[in-house]
Design an enzyme around this catalytic site. Sequence first.
Site, PDB file in Angstrom:
ATOM      1  N   GLU A 154       0.836  -1.303   0.307  1.00  0.00           N
ATOM      2  CA  GLU A 154       0.210   0.214   0.415  1.00  0.00           C
ATOM      3  C   GLU A 154       0.671   1.588  -0.370  1.00  0.00           C
ATOM      4  O   GLU A 154       1.950   1.636   0.761  1.00  0.00           O
ATOM      5  CB  GLU A 154      -0.444  -0.178   1.062  1.00  0.00           C
ATOM      6  CG  GLU A 154      -2.009   0.925   1.325  1.00  0.00           C
ATOM      7  CD  GLU A 154      -3.159   1.255   2.445  1.00  0.00           C
ATOM      8  OE1 GLU A 154      -2.063   0.643   3.565  1.00  0.00           O
ATOM      9  OE2 GLU A 154      -3.872   2.247   2.519  1.00  0.00           O
ATOM     10  N   GLU A 249     -12.320   1.337   4.932  1.00  0.00           N
ATOM     11  CA  GLU A 249     -11.191   1.973   5.879  1.00  0.00           C
ATOM     12  C   GLU A 249     -11.503   3.566   6.398  1.00  0.00           C
ATOM     13  O   GLU A 249     -10.810   4.868   5.377  1.00  0.00           O
ATOM     14  CB  GLU A 249      -9.165   1.561   5.436  1.00  0.00           C
ATOM     15  CG  GLU A 249      -8.228   2.051   6.825  1.00  0.00           C
ATOM     16  CD  GLU A 249      -7.408   1.932   6.373  1.00  0.00           C
ATOM     17  OE1 GLU A 249      -6.215   0.514   6.446  1.00  0.00           O
ATOM     18  OE2 GLU A 249      -7.147   2.554   5.289  1.00  0.00           O
TER      19      GLU A 249
HETATM   20  C1  LER Z   1      -2.848   4.313   6.963  1.00  0.00           C
HETATM   21  O1  LER Z   1      -3.444   5.941   6.141  1.00  0.00           O
HETATM   22  C2  LER Z   1      -3.545   3.197   5.884  1.00  0.00           C
HETATM   23  O2  LER Z   1      -3.916   3.465   4.783  1.00  0.00           O
HETATM   24  C3  LER Z   1      -3.226   1.904   6.356  1.00  0.00           C
HETATM   25  O3  LER Z   1      -4.437   1.197   5.151  1.00  0.00           O
HETATM   26  C4  LER Z   1      -2.040   1.649   5.708  1.00  0.00           C
HETATM   27  O4  LER Z   1      -0.698   1.192   7.400  1.00  0.00           O
HETATM   28 MN    MN Z   2      -5.398   2.507   3.594  1.00  0.00          MN
END
Ligand code: LER
Ligand code: MN
Length: 272
Positions: A154, A249
């Site tokens: 990511e 998220e």
């Molecule tokens: C933090 O901003 C994020 O997007 C998480 O998924 C990565 O640690």
């Molecule tokens: Mn993230």
Amino acid sequence: MPKSCVTISLVEAARGGPFILWDGLEKGCQTAKQLGFDAVEVFSLGPEQVDSAELEKLLKDHELELAAVGTGAGMVQHGLSLTSTCSEQRAEAKEFIKRIIDMGGRFGAGAILGSMQGRWGDDLNKQDALALLAEACAELGEYARQYNTPFIYEHLNRYETNLCNTVAESVQFLSRLGDDHNVVILADLFHMNIEEVCIAEGIRDGQGLIGHIHFVDSNRRPAGLGHMDFDAIAAAIKEIGFEGYLSAEAFPYPNEFEAAKQTIESYNKYFR
Ligand code: LER
Ligand code: MN
């Protein structure tokens, strides 16, 4: 068709962070099932915090998949980074991630590398940092093959890393690993909103390599509560044939249940 997913955080120290459900695995799975999600993504302190037998039963009882598992606690709790200038620390970081790959692997879930990628600066220049990161990602991708799961890289926005900030940069980074690596890109729409010229174009840049999406609005609130153009984003996600998880998220805004409900409503609106 992309599948729906909601995040569960088990990390008290990360309170205030962008995860929707905070009330344990059981309650989280109940809420996910009640709202009709396909899967959950779990952010834990590490493998010892998750009882595999309990998780297996919860997933089965609630007919949920485990979409992915986070590794961020390695940085938040233990200060571990794959681009540390100390080789022992890097080895420790890899071992921590391997244990998380083992934890998710038995459920078919890949591990996500986010904040543990670290950053370049001080005694480490960008090229050397990217070389360390490439070496680690190649090794962790190979390690994950035994479970038939990918290792999930990511990229983050500029305030969280200075290694890769856009999908195109991640695509270029992964090309260092050759043609036969087992690493996919996680496109987090919140980071993309900060870094991409056009989010839909960024999604298209990752065709064939994007394996997971963090589904969230411009302000880290649940999808639909910010100013993202989800018509254009959903069109691009469909155009590239993405069939992975759209994992929420986001902040639990205005509260956990409403945030999860808002997410599934947006998922149904744009992807069903
Ligand atoms: C933090 O901003 C994020 O997007 C998480 O998924 C990565 O640690
Ligand atoms: Mn993230």
